[in-house]
Design an enzyme around this catalytic site. Structure first.
Site, PDB file in Angstrom:
ATOM      1  N   ASP A 145       0.799  -1.233   0.000  1.00 54.42           N
ATOM      2  CA  ASP A 145       0.000   0.000   0.000  1.00 54.42           C
ATOM      3  C   ASP A 145       0.829   1.280   0.000  1.00 54.42           C
ATOM      4  OD1 ASP A 145       0.991  -0.351   2.550  1.00 54.42           O
ATOM      5  OD2 ASP A 145      -0.911  -0.219   3.601  1.00 54.42           O
ATOM      6  N   ASP A 210       3.388  -0.666  11.730  1.00 51.89           N
ATOM      7  CA  ASP A 210       2.923   0.646  11.304  1.00 51.89           C
ATOM      8  C   ASP A 210       2.231   1.280  12.497  1.00 51.89           C
ATOM      9  OD1 ASP A 210       2.180   2.111   8.444  1.00 51.89           O
ATOM     10  OD2 ASP A 210       0.833   2.580  10.099  1.00 51.89           O
ATOM     11  N   ARG A 715       8.389   3.582  11.739  1.00 53.13           N
ATOM     12  CA  ARG A 715       9.469   3.201  10.826  1.00 53.13           C
ATOM     13  C   ARG A 715      10.792   3.041  11.573  1.00 53.13           C
ATOM     14  NH1 ARG A 715       8.933   8.779   7.643  1.00 53.13           N
ATOM     15  NH2 ARG A 715       6.823   7.968   7.702  1.00 53.13           N
TER      16      ARG A 715
HETATM   17  C1  MIC Z   1       2.963   6.788   8.455  1.00 55.42           C
HETATM   18  O1  MIC Z   1       1.754   6.975   8.440  1.00 55.42           O
HETATM   19  O2  MIC Z   1       3.757   7.631   8.889  1.00 55.42           O
HETATM   20  C2  MIC Z   1       3.493   5.476   7.931  1.00 55.42           C
HETATM   21  C3  MIC Z   1       4.189   5.746   6.668  1.00 55.42           C
HETATM   22  O3  MIC Z   1       2.403   4.618   7.666  1.00 55.42           O
HETATM   23  C4  MIC Z   1       4.440   4.866   8.960  1.00 55.42           C
HETATM   24  C5  MIC Z   1       5.111   3.631   8.530  1.00 55.42           C
HETATM   25  C6  MIC Z   1       6.398   3.756   7.776  1.00 55.42           C
HETATM   26  O4  MIC Z   1       7.072   4.752   7.816  1.00 55.42           O
HETATM   27  O5  MIC Z   1       6.782   2.760   7.157  1.00 55.42           O
HETATM   28  C7  MIC Z   1       3.765   4.572  10.292  1.00 55.42           C
HETATM   29  O6  MIC Z   1       2.769   5.172  10.596  1.00 55.42           O
HETATM   30  O7  MIC Z   1       4.295   3.780  11.066  1.00 55.42           O
HETATM   31 FE1  SF4 Z   2      -0.925   4.776   4.941  1.00 51.15          FE
HETATM   32 FE2  SF4 Z   2       0.169   5.621   7.257  1.00 51.15          FE
HETATM   33 FE3  SF4 Z   2      -1.330   7.253   5.714  1.00 51.15          FE
HETATM   34 FE4  SF4 Z   2      -2.481   5.294   6.980  1.00 51.15          FE
HETATM   35  S1  SF4 Z   2      -1.423   7.027   7.912  1.00 51.15           S
HETATM   36  S2  SF4 Z   2      -2.865   5.880   4.857  1.00 51.15           S
HETATM   37  S3  SF4 Z   2      -0.938   3.696   6.869  1.00 51.15           S
HETATM   38  S4  SF4 Z   2       0.640   6.348   5.207  1.00 51.15           S
END
Ligand code: MIC
Ligand code: SF4
Length: 827
Positions: A145, A210, A715
């Site tokens: 995604d 996440d 992350r």
């Molecule tokens: C986000 O919403 O910041 C992300 C991208 O989904 C991150 C995950 C990531 O950096 O891989 C999260 O929320 O953990």
């Molecule tokens: Fe994707 Fe993170 Fe945004 Fe949710 S908050 S839509 S998991 S990037």
């Protein structure tokens, strides 16, 4: 102080056996557009085989009985779920004093399931592979995604993203096949929406790589966001450790009305609690106000608990959860949950005590808009126009974006479509670009069948792929670059530069209906509850205007959900195929096998690292920088275009460490000082460049950082990057939970200032030495660590610090990383 809850509103009593959804679903309408799905996908969902997704309620309830015999007191719902997942329910809690468990004890837990998204799964799988197991110890899923672009529209973007990320998707798919992981292909949707639709179940404990994993709390479970290395614990069957969180009770009374939604509740709460208010705490909602909310509405609240730093959020099992389970083909889970609820497992005990109770009367709640640049700057809609004026911002909206993992339910979309219909009848289309990202293929197909998509497209909406897209900076937005502008989104976070890479874009968070209404007006100051939009009139005609009625929606489709393009979906419960070769090309620019980090204390054969003369203390560390103010994981380890290199540490790490962090000495972004600059090197440079110089000189270093360091995402690259360059310690005013654990996992020592004022006493170029770490590593649990500071001018002083390292976490530090430690145990 513990607060006794008000008499339980026992929802169990109200949950009666449910009239099954399939009756109404059989009336399924036909799809209006056939671009995505084969005809079979228009058939309403059938009841699924739920064997692998039904929590083992009997065992959990038995475990809880053991715990009760120790604790002998009423339990909150969150406690029930946590403690019933203890590896050792008999001895796992030590003494029965509540004060000594919550906020203090380290719990060894057995999560039931793991979910990973494509960006974080790469590193998690590389770590899992190095453990050498044949299969995952718990059911695990991967969701493609985050790597999907948002540029031209769903089909074109999906195709392009599949091509440009082919290597990563091939790697993930082959690893999934090898280890028996369910693989959700690009196009299937956003991890959290898919988990809610397919895997979440009341009373379950799961981990996700996440930070918005808590979204699944909408189904009355504990879903916790972690870094990849934590997920690997569960995947390898290693007990997963969590410091027992405190439990905050959020007592909901009254009823939402008019324009107010559950999004407004969490936006309002974020304003009250701030981005740090939930740290080390679970938010447990209870009271009569829970019962009326849809399951997906509750998921929105749980999702954004991440924005206040909460470990997770949950709700007692409700009738709407039961209906949602039936509607999504999980009747067997609903029936098992009904039974568990009757036994009292899925709600708090009467008289259970919370560490704090927050009262919210839903009847008083008005729509709220949060931002810019932080999700906790909450302004009620009625005051927002004045706020915009006060700040001197242009009263202009440049785009409206709805969807994302936070708000893309059927209910959200029907409410938005209701507004679109009203506006269309008045002859209006949206004034600004209006983008919609459905959360899953199931939602996409269902809203298309029910003419919701066409209603939105009729007023100007562009429907993007079922993916994170603009929410994670995959928005290819050419206009407005370098220009201050305001967007309104139904997303959950709004950190600087996040969506379109432009640090001047102000993202304001609001409910999907508020985003939609303002997109028709084009003005930030528009209040659809009181204001009208002037309608175009011909010369001589009296001018007319249009006022929205409050939106109406429907939480579940009358004709049932349809799955859409089923080829995006995984085979359920796949058997591992050990002969599968995991695909990593030798010359790959996207993936790289992991090299273990070196330990300062132990080089794997039990001998001390000769490079560290200080033995079990860290070597002298030079301060690279004192970071000022908000430093989220987006600041430490940027997303958007960088995401694609996540599986290749050497490339990824070099490009973007801390590039939007602010240096407290001088106040500039991405500027660091090199006080040892040699032969023609400049004394100031970008942060990655100075970090590179330190690494080249074998100079280990430390960071001094402000409050809530590492706020935001899960992350783990935000820990891996500094670690790769030689960062060994981070001294903070305070840390965000997931990031602090990620640092520990990668062998970086996180320390907290005892006196926050000491932050300003340390500057770049100063040398820091730990005192007391050796004592702690040698097993003295009461040892304290202080830091000897030698400033560049030669002044020497000592400051006290606090640590949160458990006995296991100290082993990781000693081994150089958790993975080094796990590997050493497998030899
Ligand atoms: C986000 O919403 O910041 C992300 C991208 O989904 C991150 C995950 C990531 O950096 O891989 C999260 O929320 O953990
Ligand atoms: Fe994707 Fe993170 Fe945004 Fe949710 S908050 S839509 S998991 S990037």
């Amino acid at each position: 102080m513990l607060v006794r809850r008000t008499p339980a509103c026992t929802l169990r009593a109200s949950i009666q056996s449910h009239s099954h959804y399939s009756q109404s679903r059989s009336k399924s309408g036909s799809r209006s557009l056939a671009t995505h799905a084969p005809s079979s996908s228009g058939t309403p969902l059938k009841e699924k085989n739920c064997a692998s997704i039904t929590p083992p309620y009997q065992t959990l309830i038995q475990n809880l009985e053991h715990v009760r015999s120790v604790l002998k007191r009423p339990l909150t719902l969150a406690e029930k779920i946590l403690y019933s997942h203890l590896v050792d329910p008999i001895n796992g809690l030590g003494s029965g004093d509540v004060g000594r468990i919550r906020g203090e004890a380290y719990l060894q837990l057995r999560p039931e399931r793991v979910a990973m998204q494509d960006a974080s799964a790469q590193m998690a799988l590389l770590q899992f592979m190095s453990a050498g197991l044949a299969r995952c110890a718990v059911p695990t899923s991967i969701h493609c995604d985050h790597l999907i672009q948002a540029s031209q529209g769903a089909d074109a973007d999906l195709e392009k993203s599949i091509q440009s990320n082919k290597e990563v998707f091939d790697f993930l798919e082959s690893a999934a096949r090898k280890y028996g992981i369910e693989f959700w292909k690009p196009g299937s949707g956003i991890i959290h929406q898919i988990v809610l639709e397919n895997y979440a179940a009341p009373g379950m404990l799961m981990l996700g790589t996440d930070s918005h994993t808590p979204n699944a709390g909408g189904l009355g479970m504990l879903a916790i966001g972690v870094g990849g290395a934590d997920a690997v614990d569960a995947m390898t069957g290693t007990p997963w450790e969590l410091k027992a969180p405190q439990i905050v009770g959020i007592h909901l009374t009254g009823q939402l009305s008019g324009w107010a939604t559950t999004k407004d509740l969490i936006l309002h709460l974020a304003g009250k609690l701030t981005v740090r208010g939930g740290t080390g705490r679970i938010l447990e909602y209870f009271g009569p106000g829970v019962e009326n909310q849809s399951c997906t509405g509750l998921a929105t609240i749980a999702n954004m608990g991440a924005e206040v730093g909460a470990t997770t959020s949950t709700f007692p099992y409700s009738k709407n959860m039961q209906s949602y389970l039936h509607a999504t083909g999980r009747g067997p889970v609903a029936r098992a949950a009904d039974e568990a609820a009757r036994k009292g497992f899925l709600s708090a005990d009467e008289g259970a005590e919370y560490d704090e109770v927050v009262e919210i009367n839903l009847s008083d709640l008005e729509p709220t808009i949060n931002g810019p640049f932080t999700p906790d700057l909450a302004t009620p809609l009625s005051k927002f126009g004045a706020f915009v004026k006060e700040q001197g911002w242009k009263d202009e909206l440049s785009a409206g974006l709805i969807g994302s993992c936070t708000n893309s339910s059927y209910e959200d979309m029907t409410r938005v479509a209701d507004l679109a219909r009203q506006a269309k009848a008045a002859g209006l289309t949206t004034k600004v670009p209006f983008l919609c990202t459905p959360g899953s293929e199931q939602i996409r197909a269902t809203i298309e069948r029910d003419n919701i998509t066409s209603t939105l497209e009729d007023v100007g909406a562009v429907v993007l792929a079922n993916a994170c897209g603009p929410c994670i900076g995959q928005w290819k937005r050419d206009e407005k670059q370098g220009e201050e502008n305001a967007i309104l989104t139904s997303f959950n976070r709004n950190f600087k530069s996040r969506n379109d890479g432009n640090k001047l874009t102000m993202n304001f968070l609001a409910s999907p209906t508020i985003v939609t209404a303002l997109s028709f007006s084009g003005k930030l100051s528009f209040n659809p509850m009181t204001d009208s939009i002037p309608l175009p009139s011909k010369p001589g005609e009296t001018s007319q205007s249009f006022k929205f009625s409050p939106p109406k929606g429907q939480d579940l489709p009358s004709s049932g959900f349809i799955p859409g393009e089923t080829s995006y979906y995984p085979e359920p419960i796949p058997e591992p195929q050990p002969e599968t070769e995991v695909i990593i090309r030798k010359d790959s620019q996207r993936l790289e096998v992991l090299e273990p980090f070196e330990s300062w204390f132990d080089n794997g054969d039990g001998k001390r690292n000769a490079k560290n003369e200080r033995g079990l203390e860290l070597p002298p560390l030079k301060v690279l920088m004192r970071v000022r103010g908000k430093c989220t994981t987006d600041h430490i380890s940027a997303a958007g275009p960088w995401l694609k290199y996540k599986g290749h540490l050497t490339i990824f790490l070099k490009i973007c460490v801390l590039i939007t962090a602010l240096n407290d000495e001088g106040g500039e972004m991405n500027v660091a000082f090199d006080h040892d600059a040699q032969d023609g090197q400049s004394t100031t440079d970008t942060i990655p460049n100075v970090a590179k110089r330190f690494k080249a000189r074998n100079q280990p270093w430390a960071l001094v950082v402000d409050d809530n360091y590492g706020e935001g995402s899960a992350r783990e690259h935000a820990a891996l990057q500094p670690r790769f360059y030689g960062c060994s310690m981070i001294l903070a005013r305070s840390f965000a939970r997931i990031h602090e654990t990620n640092l520990k996992k990668q062998g970086v020592l996180p320390l907290w200032f005892v006196d926050k004022a000491d932050y300003s006493r340390i500057a770049s170029g100063d040398v820091l030495e730990t005192i007391g770490l050796a004592d702690l590593l040698q097993g003295n649990p009461n040892a304290q660590i202080s830091i000897k500071v030698t400033t560049r001018a030669g002044e020497v002083f000592e400051i006290p610090t606090r640590h949160t390292m458990s006995a296991d976490q100290l082993k990781w530090l000693r081994a150089g990383s958790a993975l080094n430690y796990i590997r050493s145990q497998m030899k």
